[in-house]
Design an enzyme around this catalytic site. Structure first.
Site, PDB file in Angstrom:
ATOM      1  N   GLU A   1       8.676  43.563  -8.531  1.00 34.83           N
ATOM      2  CA  GLU A   1       9.950  42.836  -8.493  1.00 34.83           C
ATOM      3  C   GLU A   1      10.343  42.313  -9.869  1.00 34.83           C
ATOM      4  O   GLU A   1      11.521  42.158 -10.164  1.00 34.83           O
ATOM      5  CB  GLU A   1       9.877  41.654  -7.511  1.00 34.83           C
ATOM      6  CG  GLU A   1      10.193  42.034  -6.086  1.00 34.83           C
ATOM      7  CD  GLU A   1      10.436  40.831  -5.169  1.00 34.83           C
ATOM      8  OE1 GLU A   1      10.225  39.682  -5.594  1.00 34.83           O
ATOM      9  OE2 GLU A   1      10.823  41.055  -4.013  1.00 34.83           O
TER      10      GLU A   1
ATOM     11  N   HIS B   1     -12.146  58.773  -2.318  1.00 32.61           N
ATOM     12  CA  HIS B   1     -12.203  59.908  -1.390  1.00 32.61           C
ATOM     13  C   HIS B   1     -10.815  60.279  -0.885  1.00 32.61           C
ATOM     14  O   HIS B   1     -10.684  61.009   0.092  1.00 32.61           O
ATOM     15  CB  HIS B   1     -13.153  59.584  -0.230  1.00 32.61           C
ATOM     16  CG  HIS B   1     -14.553  59.365  -0.704  1.00 32.61           C
ATOM     17  ND1 HIS B   1     -15.553  60.300  -0.558  1.00 32.61           N
ATOM     18  CD2 HIS B   1     -15.117  58.325  -1.369  1.00 32.61           C
ATOM     19  CE1 HIS B   1     -16.668  59.847  -1.100  1.00 32.61           C
ATOM     20  NE2 HIS B   1     -16.433  58.641  -1.598  1.00 32.61           N
TER      21      HIS B   1
ATOM     22  N   LYS C   1      19.363  44.913   2.447  1.00 28.22           N
ATOM     23  CA  LYS C   1      19.790  43.848   3.368  1.00 28.22           C
ATOM     24  C   LYS C   1      21.250  44.049   3.763  1.00 28.22           C
ATOM     25  O   LYS C   1      21.609  43.935   4.930  1.00 28.22           O
ATOM     26  CB  LYS C   1      19.635  42.473   2.708  1.00 28.22           C
ATOM     27  CG  LYS C   1      18.209  42.012   2.548  1.00 28.22           C
ATOM     28  CD  LYS C   1      18.205  40.574   2.044  1.00 28.22           C
ATOM     29  CE  LYS C   1      16.827  40.163   1.578  1.00 28.22           C
ATOM     30  NZ  LYS C   1      16.826  38.925   0.828  1.00 28.22           N
TER      31      LYS C   1
HETATM   32  O1  PA5 Z   1       9.779  36.957  -4.577  1.00 31.44           O
HETATM   33  C1  PA5 Z   1      10.757  36.712  -3.915  1.00 31.44           C
HETATM   34  O2  PA5 Z   1      11.640  35.946  -4.325  1.00 31.44           O
HETATM   35  C2  PA5 Z   1      10.952  37.339  -2.570  1.00 31.44           C
HETATM   36  O3  PA5 Z   1       9.891  38.138  -2.209  1.00 31.44           O
HETATM   37  C3  PA5 Z   1      11.117  36.262  -1.507  1.00 31.44           C
HETATM   38  O4  PA5 Z   1       9.977  35.448  -1.524  1.00 31.44           O
HETATM   39  C4  PA5 Z   1      11.293  36.881  -0.135  1.00 31.44           C
HETATM   40  O5  PA5 Z   1      12.421  37.724  -0.135  1.00 31.44           O
HETATM   41  C5  PA5 Z   1      11.454  35.802   0.926  1.00 31.44           C
HETATM   42  O6  PA5 Z   1      12.579  35.028   0.676  1.00 31.44           O
HETATM   43  P1  PA5 Z   1      12.763  33.636   1.401  1.00 31.44           P
HETATM   44  O7  PA5 Z   1      11.631  32.761   0.979  1.00 31.44           O
HETATM   45  O8  PA5 Z   1      14.094  33.121   0.933  1.00 31.44           O
HETATM   46  O9  PA5 Z   1      12.762  33.881   2.896  1.00 31.44           O
END
Ligand code: PA5
Length: 459
Positions: free
Chosen positions: A296, A317, A431
């Site tokens: 990310e 393996h 999303k």
């Molecule tokens: O790293 C991040 O920001 C994301 O992985 C969020 O943690 C994830 O999308 C969950 O979001 P939220 O805490 O708003 O439900």
């Protein structure tokens, strides 16, 4: 793993660069050093893109003591009142906690937990089967839940929260459920905070200046970790020690900066995929946490090292074949755990049916270590550079240290790569499509709904 005395320990992560020779030279390191130092300075001074999300940088020391005391008290209450504890969250809202629990307590935690509750993670998929299984596990047992969502509106955890809140209200009534629901969310914004306050749930804060993937050392991770009976003080101390050591800009002796430098040098030389490898199955979720952190943070603007992971020797393996002889765009970072408390030796077999009596009496740890050394040479000879990160053990202290090491390296590495390591704009695309397909009543989605309908009707 023993926790005693570990808060006294010194910095202990070492980067062994032997298996990068021929791929990365001291001259390469010297050449990239000004960029790495500048990137570190950008992180520390908060002058780069995404600098609103640098709270993790000083978090190991700079946190709300009163809230931390409430986290510990809530963990104690949960440990005393339930058999099953369900942590509801996705991405950065669950990976840290799960990785820490498995790192320290092992991946068979739920069977070997002693008098602590079983801990399950929900709301990180949309599988009816996984929810149905967890509902079955809850039958006849006392349950508490911790919903973790900064936005409060992420579909997967929001749906799971509806289901498990319903279960608790049915089991204990609205009043009884209130005592068993713990919410970690934004300090003041969002529907979840509003709803929690209205219902009188105990709440903890996801800090404004810390993104999900950097949040394990906040209540997001610390509450579930404390419920598992792990020493969170030691964890924070490990991170605080790492903060002091790796924050110093001397690349010659700073393994965190060298890790950031070497991965960028390799990337520029065409090694576009990094595989995190561990020889310990309890590291699997740590690898998942690491993949989210780097994926990310760096995968954007059509750039970035693709983060993958393997657990050896099992994956030798399967993926081992590809790593040895496939496309040469890979490098590996191997986590070498120096000490294990568990000592098991290979039994002797008078008949020597498998021809392995040369191993009789040898410790499994030694054999595992030989598998690692053998693989390092084989993969290196096959054209895959390897960095080896030596860590002393799987204690809470080491977890904290390792988390901070990778977080800081990620910020530095991301800026060196030329991206904002603290946003994740690409996560929104699926999303939007999903909401359009599910018919969310939102006028801004109308055009997308029509376009998707057209595309889906095409052959
Ligand atoms: O790293 C991040 O920001 C994301 O992985 C969020 O943690 C994830 O999308 C969950 O979001 P939220 O805490 O708003 O439900």
């Amino acid at each position: 793993m023993p926790e005693t005395g570990e808060t006294e320990r010194k910095m202990s992560i070492k980067l062994n660069e032997k298996f990068t020779k021929g791929f990365v030279s001291e001259c390469d390191i010297k050449a990239i050093t000004p960029e790495i130092e500048k990137a570190l300075e950008t992180v520390k001074s908060g002058t780069g893109e995404g600098s609103d999300f640098l709270g993790w940088l000083t978090r190991p020391e700079d946190y709300d003591r009163e809230e931390y005391a409430r986290v510990k008290a809530a963990a104690e209450k949960i440990r005393n009142t339930c058999d099953v504890f369900i942590v509801i969250g996705i991405g950065g809202s669950y990976l840290g906690a799960r990785s820490a629990i498995e790192f320290v307590k092992g991946n068979k935690y739920n069977t070997l937990r002693g008098d602590a509750p079983e801990i399950y993670f929900s709301g990180n998929d949309i599988s009816a089967t996984s929810v149905a299984e967890l509902l079955e596990i809850c039958e006849g047992k006392d349950v508490c839940i911790n919903v973790v969502s900064k936005s409060g509106t992420t579909t997967e955890p929001a749906v799971a929260f509806r289901i498990f809140r319903g279960l608790l209200e049915k089991k204990y009534g609205v009043e009884g459920a209130r005592e068993r629901i713990f919410v970690t969310t934004d300090k003041c914004r969002g529907k979840l905070k509003e709803f929690s306050d209205k219902n009188g749930y105990e709440t903890f804060v996801v800090p404004d200046d810390i993104g999900g993937r950097y949040s394990v050392l906040t209540p997001v991770g610390l509450l579930p970790i404390a419920v598992a009976g792990i020493d969170t003080d030691a964890m924070l101390k490990g991170a605080a020690d790492a903060m002091k050591t790796y924050g110093a800009a001397d690349i010659a002796s700073n393994s965190c900066l060298r890790y950031a430098a070497i991965r960028n040098i390799l990337y520029r030389g065409g090694k576009t995929m990094e595989i995190l490898a561990a020889y310990e199955p309890s590291m699997q979720m740590f690898c998942e946490w690491w993949k989210q952190l780097y994926g990310e943070s760096e995968g954007k603007d059509t750039k970035g090292i693709f983060p993958a992971s393997v657990i050896f020797s099992t994956d030798l393996h399967s993926l081992g074949q590809y790593i040895q002889q496939g496309l040469r765009n890979l490098f590996e970072t191997v986590i070498d755990i120096k000490n294990s408390n568990d000592k098991i030796a290979v039994p002797d077999d008078p008949e020597n049916v498998d021809g392995l009596n040369f191993l009789s009496g040898k410790e499994l740890n030694e054999i595992n270590h030989s598998a690692m050394t053998a693989t390092l040479y084989a993969h290196f000879d096959g054209g895959v550079p390897n960095m080896v990160l030596e860590i002393p053990d799987r204690s809470a202290y080491t977890y904290g240290e390792l988390v901070y090491f990778f977080e800081l390296a990620c910020g530095v590495s991301g800026y060196t790569l030329g991206v904002n390591p603290f946003n994740q704009p690409g996560v929104e695309a699926y999303k939007k499509n999903m909401f359009a397909l599910l018919g969310k009543p939102d006028p801004s989605l109308d055009e997308l709904k029509a376009k998707l309908a057209e595309r889906m009707s095409e052959k």
